[in-house]
Write a protein that holds these residues in place. Structure first.
Motif, PDB file in Angstrom:
ATOM      1  N   PRO A   1      -9.098   5.333  45.451  1.00 36.50           N
ATOM      2  CA  PRO A   1     -10.506   5.657  45.653  1.00 36.50           C
ATOM      3  C   PRO A   1     -10.775   5.898  47.143  1.00 36.50           C
ATOM      4  O   PRO A   1     -10.023   5.414  47.994  1.00 36.50           O
ATOM      5  CB  PRO A   1     -11.218   4.403  45.155  1.00 36.50           C
ATOM      6  CG  PRO A   1     -10.239   3.297  45.407  1.00 36.50           C
ATOM      7  CD  PRO A   1      -8.877   3.893  45.202  1.00 36.50           C
ATOM      8  N   TRP A   2     -11.825   6.625  47.456  1.00 34.28           N
ATOM      9  CA  TRP A   2     -12.159   6.839  48.864  1.00 34.28           C
ATOM     10  C   TRP A   2     -13.659   7.049  49.015  1.00 34.28           C
ATOM     11  O   TRP A   2     -14.383   7.249  48.030  1.00 34.28           O
ATOM     12  CB  TRP A   2     -11.364   7.990  49.462  1.00 34.28           C
ATOM     13  CG  TRP A   2     -11.849   9.376  49.116  1.00 34.28           C
ATOM     14  CD1 TRP A   2     -12.735  10.134  49.812  1.00 34.28           C
ATOM     15  CD2 TRP A   2     -11.445  10.174  48.007  1.00 34.28           C
ATOM     16  NE1 TRP A   2     -12.920  11.345  49.202  1.00 34.28           N
ATOM     17  CE2 TRP A   2     -12.135  11.397  48.080  1.00 34.28           C
ATOM     18  CE3 TRP A   2     -10.569   9.971  46.939  1.00 34.28           C
ATOM     19  CZ2 TRP A   2     -11.981  12.412  47.141  1.00 34.28           C
ATOM     20  CZ3 TRP A   2     -10.414  10.984  45.996  1.00 34.28           C
ATOM     21  CH2 TRP A   2     -11.103  12.177  46.112  1.00 34.28           C
ATOM     22  N   ILE A   3     -14.113   7.042  50.284  1.00 29.65           N
ATOM     23  CA  ILE A   3     -15.533   7.194  50.583  1.00 29.65           C
ATOM     24  C   ILE A   3     -15.720   8.371  51.530  1.00 29.65           C
ATOM     25  O   ILE A   3     -15.011   8.499  52.540  1.00 29.65           O
ATOM     26  CB  ILE A   3     -16.107   5.922  51.241  1.00 29.65           C
ATOM     27  CG1 ILE A   3     -15.934   4.719  50.300  1.00 29.65           C
ATOM     28  CG2 ILE A   3     -17.577   6.112  51.611  1.00 29.65           C
ATOM     29  CD1 ILE A   3     -16.304   3.392  50.944  1.00 29.65           C
ATOM     30  N   ASP A   4     -16.659   9.243  51.217  1.00 29.76           N
ATOM     31  CA  ASP A   4     -17.092  10.301  52.130  1.00 29.76           C
ATOM     32  C   ASP A   4     -18.372   9.790  52.780  1.00 29.76           C
ATOM     33  O   ASP A   4     -19.463   9.876  52.204  1.00 29.76           O
ATOM     34  CB  ASP A   4     -17.353  11.595  51.353  1.00 29.76           C
ATOM     35  CG  ASP A   4     -17.727  12.762  52.258  1.00 29.76           C
ATOM     36  OD1 ASP A   4     -18.297  12.509  53.342  1.00 29.76           O
ATOM     37  OD2 ASP A   4     -17.475  13.917  51.879  1.00 29.76           O
ATOM     38  N   ALA A   5     -18.239   9.219  53.993  1.00 29.29           N
ATOM     39  CA  ALA A   5     -19.376   8.572  54.661  1.00 29.29           C
ATOM     40  C   ALA A   5     -20.481   9.571  54.987  1.00 29.29           C
ATOM     41  O   ALA A   5     -21.674   9.251  54.891  1.00 29.29           O
ATOM     42  CB  ALA A   5     -18.906   7.874  55.932  1.00 29.29           C
ATOM     43  N   LYS A   6     -20.106  10.804  55.349  1.00 28.72           N
ATOM     44  CA  LYS A   6     -21.098  11.810  55.713  1.00 28.72           C
ATOM     45  C   LYS A   6     -21.974  12.173  54.518  1.00 28.72           C
ATOM     46  O   LYS A   6     -23.195  12.283  54.636  1.00 28.72           O
ATOM     47  CB  LYS A   6     -20.392  13.055  56.250  1.00 28.72           C
ATOM     48  CG  LYS A   6     -21.353  14.132  56.741  1.00 28.72           C
ATOM     49  CD  LYS A   6     -20.588  15.312  57.318  1.00 28.72           C
ATOM     50  CE  LYS A   6     -21.558  16.393  57.789  1.00 28.72           C
ATOM     51  NZ  LYS A   6     -20.840  17.578  58.344  1.00 28.72           N
ATOM     52  N   GLU A   7     -21.359  12.375  53.378  1.00 25.71           N
ATOM     53  CA  GLU A   7     -22.095  12.752  52.161  1.00 25.71           C
ATOM     54  C   GLU A   7     -22.577  11.534  51.375  1.00 25.71           C
ATOM     55  O   GLU A   7     -23.277  11.678  50.373  1.00 25.71           O
ATOM     56  CB  GLU A   7     -21.205  13.613  51.256  1.00 25.71           C
ATOM     57  CG  GLU A   7     -20.788  14.933  51.860  1.00 25.71           C
ATOM     58  CD  GLU A   7     -21.959  15.886  52.020  1.00 25.71           C
ATOM     59  OE1 GLU A   7     -22.925  15.768  51.224  1.00 25.71           O
ATOM     60  OE2 GLU A   7     -21.911  16.741  52.927  1.00 25.71           O
ATOM     61  N   LYS A   8     -22.200  10.345  51.835  1.00 20.63           N
ATOM     62  CA  LYS A   8     -22.525   9.104  51.136  1.00 20.63           C
ATOM     63  C   LYS A   8     -22.064   9.159  49.676  1.00 20.63           C
ATOM     64  O   LYS A   8     -22.825   8.910  48.743  1.00 20.63           O
ATOM     65  CB  LYS A   8     -24.023   8.803  51.206  1.00 20.63           C
ATOM     66  CG  LYS A   8     -24.485   8.299  52.557  1.00 20.63           C
ATOM     67  CD  LYS A   8     -25.915   7.785  52.480  1.00 20.63           C
ATOM     68  CE  LYS A   8     -26.317   7.179  53.828  1.00 20.63           C
ATOM     69  NZ  LYS A   8     -27.701   6.632  53.784  1.00 20.63           N
ATOM     70  N   ARG A   9     -20.812   9.503  49.518  1.00 22.35           N
ATOM     71  CA  ARG A   9     -20.239   9.586  48.180  1.00 22.35           C
ATOM     72  C   ARG A   9     -19.013   8.682  48.077  1.00 22.35           C
ATOM     73  O   ARG A   9     -18.187   8.640  48.991  1.00 22.35           O
ATOM     74  CB  ARG A   9     -19.848  11.017  47.840  1.00 22.35           C
ATOM     75  CG  ARG A   9     -21.029  11.895  47.478  1.00 22.35           C
ATOM     76  CD  ARG A   9     -20.562  13.204  46.911  1.00 22.35           C
ATOM     77  NE  ARG A   9     -21.667  14.014  46.438  1.00 22.35           N
ATOM     78  CZ  ARG A   9     -21.530  15.195  45.854  1.00 22.35           C
ATOM     79  NH1 ARG A   9     -20.323  15.703  45.657  1.00 22.35           N
ATOM     80  NH2 ARG A   9     -22.589  15.875  45.440  1.00 22.35           N
ATOM     81  N   ILE A  10     -18.934   7.999  46.944  1.00 20.98           N
ATOM     82  CA  ILE A  10     -17.776   7.148  46.652  1.00 20.98           C
ATOM     83  C   ILE A  10     -17.010   7.800  45.508  1.00 20.98           C
ATOM     84  O   ILE A  10     -17.587   8.096  44.459  1.00 20.98           O
ATOM     85  CB  ILE A  10     -18.224   5.739  46.243  1.00 20.98           C
ATOM     86  CG1 ILE A  10     -19.182   5.146  47.277  1.00 20.98           C
ATOM     87  CG2 ILE A  10     -17.016   4.824  46.055  1.00 20.98           C
ATOM     88  CD1 ILE A  10     -19.900   3.894  46.794  1.00 20.98           C
ATOM     89  N   PHE A  11     -15.728   8.007  45.722  1.00 26.29           N
ATOM     90  CA  PHE A  11     -14.884   8.653  44.710  1.00 26.29           C
ATOM     91  C   PHE A  11     -14.043   7.588  44.013  1.00 26.29           C
ATOM     92  O   PHE A  11     -13.202   6.935  44.630  1.00 26.29           O
ATOM     93  CB  PHE A  11     -14.002   9.721  45.364  1.00 26.29           C
ATOM     94  CG  PHE A  11     -14.795  10.892  45.898  1.00 26.29           C
ATOM     95  CD1 PHE A  11     -14.933  12.047  45.134  1.00 26.29           C
ATOM     96  CD2 PHE A  11     -15.414  10.826  47.134  1.00 26.29           C
ATOM     97  CE1 PHE A  11     -15.668  13.126  45.604  1.00 26.29           C
ATOM     98  CE2 PHE A  11     -16.158  11.897  47.618  1.00 26.29           C
ATOM     99  CZ  PHE A  11     -16.290  13.053  46.843  1.00 26.29           C
ATOM    100  N   VAL A  12     -14.302   7.441  42.720  1.00 29.08           N
ATOM    101  CA  VAL A  12     -13.697   6.391  41.904  1.00 29.08           C
ATOM    102  C   VAL A  12     -12.634   7.013  41.002  1.00 29.08           C
ATOM    103  O   VAL A  12     -12.815   8.111  40.472  1.00 29.08           O
ATOM    104  CB  VAL A  12     -14.787   5.702  41.049  1.00 29.08           C
ATOM    105  CG1 VAL A  12     -14.173   4.794  40.001  1.00 29.08           C
ATOM    106  CG2 VAL A  12     -15.748   4.935  41.951  1.00 29.08           C
ATOM    107  N   GLN A  13     -11.530   6.309  40.821  1.00 29.12           N
ATOM    108  CA  GLN A  13     -10.446   6.771  39.946  1.00 29.12           C
ATOM    109  C   GLN A  13     -10.486   6.002  38.633  1.00 29.12           C
ATOM    110  O   GLN A  13     -10.651   4.771  38.634  1.00 29.12           O
ATOM    111  CB  GLN A  13      -9.086   6.571  40.626  1.00 29.12           C
ATOM    112  CG  GLN A  13      -8.990   7.141  42.030  1.00 29.12           C
ATOM    113  CD  GLN A  13      -8.961   8.655  42.053  1.00 29.12           C
ATOM    114  OE1 GLN A  13      -8.687   9.301  41.037  1.00 29.12           O
ATOM    115  NE2 GLN A  13      -9.241   9.249  43.206  1.00 29.12           N
TER     116      GLN A  13
END
Length: 503
Positions: free
Chosen positions: A346-358
């Motif tokens: 999983p990772w976080i795009d801090a700029k877009e405030k998005r959390i990518f969940v697997q």
């Protein structure tokens, strides 16, 4: 009276209503003819033809249209176990209903055997008086129980007017119930622990979803899917549950199960054989009533089966613990293959405030219909840090609490009659402390949600999830700030309430 025609050297106990009559097997010339015909297909071996061992149940009526039911039994089930059901069907039917049951002998029933024996079964029945229609398939229907149904549906498509499956379902994508070109009656037990109720409930949902395009008759007459509450897998035959294979005790009597099954089969046959309009209308009303009951009792279950991963965003938001984050801030990447999931992060795009969940759905039964959910999320500490929030220590969200919440949602979705039965006699679940994996990620991958009888001897089943939580600091960045869980789906919880709690 039911006349039963059997091959030589076949021994069994007949129902008291039956008359035993032996006939000579087919003459040598006809046997040779049948075998020659079978050998024209390279997929059918000569020695697979066991049609001479088929058991023929002659009609109990003197008048009416001739109809033939070719019946294929379940595995490890003697053919005579189906006599009472077939006799009930014959008595309820207005046809001169013939039934021919394939007896596989000591061999397991299989598709080559059915293909090799099919024409011979029809020939033997014709010799005794069955009058077929204009076409080779006229007034011929195929019925099967369990593996007998599983193996016979392909030949039924080619050589019959319709197919009846009991305690079985179409499992693979190419073998699709909705696209099957002949009428199909699907019958299942709500307490079928061998073939599982999820498969046939899924069928009901698939067919109902097509009603706006295909119409009312497709749902209720051409592809009716019916689940009998309280009935198990064995009640289509002798009624003795094979608990080693997962079947469980029924909540209705064997006589009631046979009566309900026979009523639906007779209605299905009536709708697809020439008969008086009034008779057909009554048959349609009966099937429609049973189909509607199935929809009422199992609609929420098949909807849960269809969307088992829908809570993934909610779980990540719970772990994050930030009110400003909404569902649109979470992206769920669903993996169809476990290997891809294992190597994902999983990772976080801090700029877009998005959390990518697997996410990966792991089969929770041998048919892979009901799933457990494996989810890789970012930890609360990692989300706070990357989004620039204060480093206050948030409460750790336990998988046990998530499972308990999921179970209560499943209870709310379960129809009242099923929920009441669960409260009365079903085994209850207890959600115990998470198993925190401290060794390696592979140990987490190799694990799953466990459901085990409580060690204290109580009539309770303990549910435990495996979890990994890694720190944000002092660890390689690739592995930092992870929160992995193995969780129950709503569908898995509903299956427990409807079926598995009664084991």
């Amino acid at each position: 009276m039911m006349n039963v025609v059997i091959p030589r050297d076949f021994h069994y106990n007949l129902p008291s209503c039956s008359v035993l009559r032996k006939i000579q097997p087919l003459c040598a010339v006809k046997k040779t003819s049948l075998r020659s015909k079978a050998m024209t297909s390279p997929s059918i071996a000569q020695d697979e033809d066991v049609s001479s061992q088929a058991i023929i149940l002659e009609p109990v009526r003197e008048d009416g249209i001739d109809v033939l039911l070719l019946f294929f039994p379940g595995g490890l089930t003697p053919t005579q176990a189906y006599f009472p059901l077939i006799n009930t069907i014959q008595k309820k039917s207005s046809f001169r209903l013939w039934a021919t049951i394939l007896d596989p002998g000591k061999s397991p029933i299989n598709l080559p055997m059915i293909e090799a024996s099919f024409d011979g079964m029809i020939t033997r029945t014709k010799e005794l008086g069955f009058e077929s229609g204009e076409l080779s398939i006229s007034r011929i229907f195929v019925a099967g129980h369990s593996v007998g149904a599983w193996c016979s549906r392909s030949i039924s498509m080619k050589k019959s007017e319709g197919f009846i499956q009991m305690g079985s379902f179409f499992h693979t994508n190419p073998d699709n119930l909705a696209q099957y070109p002949k009428p199909v009656l699907s019958l299942g037990g709500g307490l079928d622990g061998q073939l599982r109720v999820a498969g046939i409930a899924k069928h009901a949902g698939e067919i109902l979803s097509l009603e706006p395009e295909m119409g009312y008759l497709n749902t209720n007459a051409t592809k009716p899917v019916i689940i009998f509450p309280g009935m198990n897998h064995a009640q289509f035959s002798h009624g003795i549950p094979n608990k080693e294979r997962g079947d469980i005790d029924a909540h209705i009597s064997l006589e009631d199960a046979r009566a309900q099954t026979a009523e639906c089969i007779v209605s299905f046959l009536t709708l697809h054989v020439k008969a008086e309009d009034e008779t057909k209308q009554l048959a349609l009303e009966n099937l429609s009533k049973c189909v509607k009951r199935t929809h009422v009792l199992y609609k929420t279950f098949w909807e849960a089966v269809e969307n088992q991963e829908r809570q993934a965003k909610y779980w990540q938001l719970q772990v994050a613990g930030l009110e400003e984050l909404k569902e649109e801030n979470v992206v769920v990447i669903k993996h169809d293959y476990m290997d891809n999931f294992v190597y994902s992060k999983p990772w976080i795009d801090a700029k877009e405030k998005r959390i990518f969940v697997q996410l990966y759905s792991s089969p929770a039964d041998k048919f892979g219909i009901v799933k457990n959910i494996w989810i890789k999320m970012k930890s609360s500490d990692a989300i706070h840090q990357l989004l620039g929030k204060s480093a206050k220590k948030s409460k750790i969200v336990r998988a046990a609490d998530i499972n308990a919440e999921t179970f209560h949602e499943a209870l709310s979705l379960t129809p009242e009659v099923s929920r009441r039965k669960f409260y009365e006699s079903g085994k209850k679940l207890r959600f115990i402390e998470d198993c925190i994996v401290m060794t390696s990620g592979q140990d987490w991958v190799d694990s799953d949600v466990t459901m085990k009888p409580a060690e204290d001897g109580s009539d309770i089943v303990d549910v435990q999830s495996t979890v990994i939580i890694t720190p944000v600091q002092g660890i390689a960045s690739r592995f930092a700030g992870m929160h992995y869980m193995k969780l129950l789906s709503v569908a898995r919880c509903m299956e427990w309430i409807l079926l598995d709690s009664f084991r």
